[in-house]
Design an enzyme around this catalytic site. Structure first.
Site, PDB file in Angstrom:
ATOM      1  CG  HIS A 142      -1.980   1.039   1.136  1.00 54.81           C
ATOM      2  ND1 HIS A 142      -1.733   2.361   1.412  1.00 54.81           N
ATOM      3  CD2 HIS A 142      -3.271   0.965   0.743  1.00 54.81           C
ATOM      4  CE1 HIS A 142      -2.837   3.064   1.205  1.00 54.81           C
ATOM      5  NE2 HIS A 142      -3.793   2.227   0.792  1.00 54.81           N
TER       6      HIS A 142
ATOM      7  CD  GLU B 275      -5.305   1.653  -3.401  1.00 60.65           C
ATOM      8  OE1 GLU B 275      -6.488   1.772  -3.112  1.00 60.65           O
ATOM      9  OE2 GLU B 275      -4.393   1.637  -2.562  1.00 60.65           O
TER      10      GLU B 275
ATOM     11  CB  SER C 160     -11.208   9.322  -4.117  1.00 62.24           C
ATOM     12  OG  SER C 160     -10.300   9.991  -3.288  1.00 62.24           O
TER      13      SER C 160
END
Ligand code: PEP
Length: 236
Positions: free
Chosen positions: A85, A157, A198
């Protein structure tokens, strides 16, 4: 059915978790994986939900204060782990360990959600695909024999989209996901690619027009159980 990963990050208290479980009661299907703080994994497991850890240690056991071993998480019954991440890459230098962590997870039959993504500078200077290819190479090298469509899931992402309310245009996102899938083909891999950054009630219908998206990694919008249920009801 698309895969939905709910990443709570370092949020929610024990009471919040109890309330969350009361609200989602029986309304969640098998395609949703919860990634709460490790402390609350068991609360989700006891209610029969699929669970994943937000990270694993780069070592199996030993002197790594503060880390959690994949073997301990496996004992607890996790099905998945997120690796790489952007917050781990930023605060904990995790890019260095992504390859090793994927190896440990896959060898222990834990499925991996691998996060890749470019920062704003890289996006604005058209380097997105270069960054994504490098992050994929770093992850796949030496692990190729362990990887299949079932156990490695890519989460694209864009770092600049995480928690900002901004998402790429549908055209750009479509093109980027296509490029990721094409690049994976050069490794002979056909993997699921999720989108994260988002995702919310205002943009989910637009995102759902992209056929290439195989699911979503959802942070902020997964924290409120009522809103999360409304959101996932809009996913095909
Ligand atoms: C994330 O951090 O993985 C994420 C997708 O966060 P958010 O949905 O809050 O942008």
């Amino acid at each position: 059915m698309k895969l939905i990963c709910a990443n709570f990050k370092m949020n929610l208290t024990r009471n919040d978790i109890k309330n969350y479980l009361n609200v989602i009661n029986d309304k969640i299907k098998d395609n949703v994986i919860f990634f709460p703080t490790s402390l609350y994994l068991n609360d989700f497991k006891e209610e029969g939900y699929k669970i994943g850890s937000q990270d694993i240690s780069f070592k199996d056991f030993g002197s790594v204060t503060g880390d959690t071993s994949v073997l301990q998480l496996k004992d607890m019954g996790i099905n998945y782990t997120i690796i790489g991440h952007s917050e781990r890459r930023e605060y904990f230098n995790d890019s260095k360990y992504v390859n090793q962590k994927i190896n440990l997870a896959l060898k222990n039959n834990i499925k991996v959600v691998l996060c890749i993504g470019e920062n704003l500078n890289e996006f604005e200077s058209n380097q997105t695909i270069i960054i994504l290819k490098k992050e994929l190479d770093d992850a796949i090298n030496n692990n190729l024999d362990l990887i299949n469509r079932d156990n490695l899931i890519i989460a694209y992402e864009p770092i600049w989209a995480i928690g900002t309310g901004k998402i790429p245009t549908i055209d750009i996102l479509n093109k980027t996901i296509l490029e990721i899938k094409e690049y994976l083909k050069s490794y002979n891999l056909n993997l699921k690619v999720l989108y994260g950054g988002s995702v919310n009630l205002d943009n989910i219908e637009e995102l759902e027009t992209i056929n290439l998206i195989d699911g979503y990694l959802i942070g902020g919008a997964s924290l409120n159980p009522e809103k999360f249920l409304s959101l996932i009801n809009k996913v095909n």
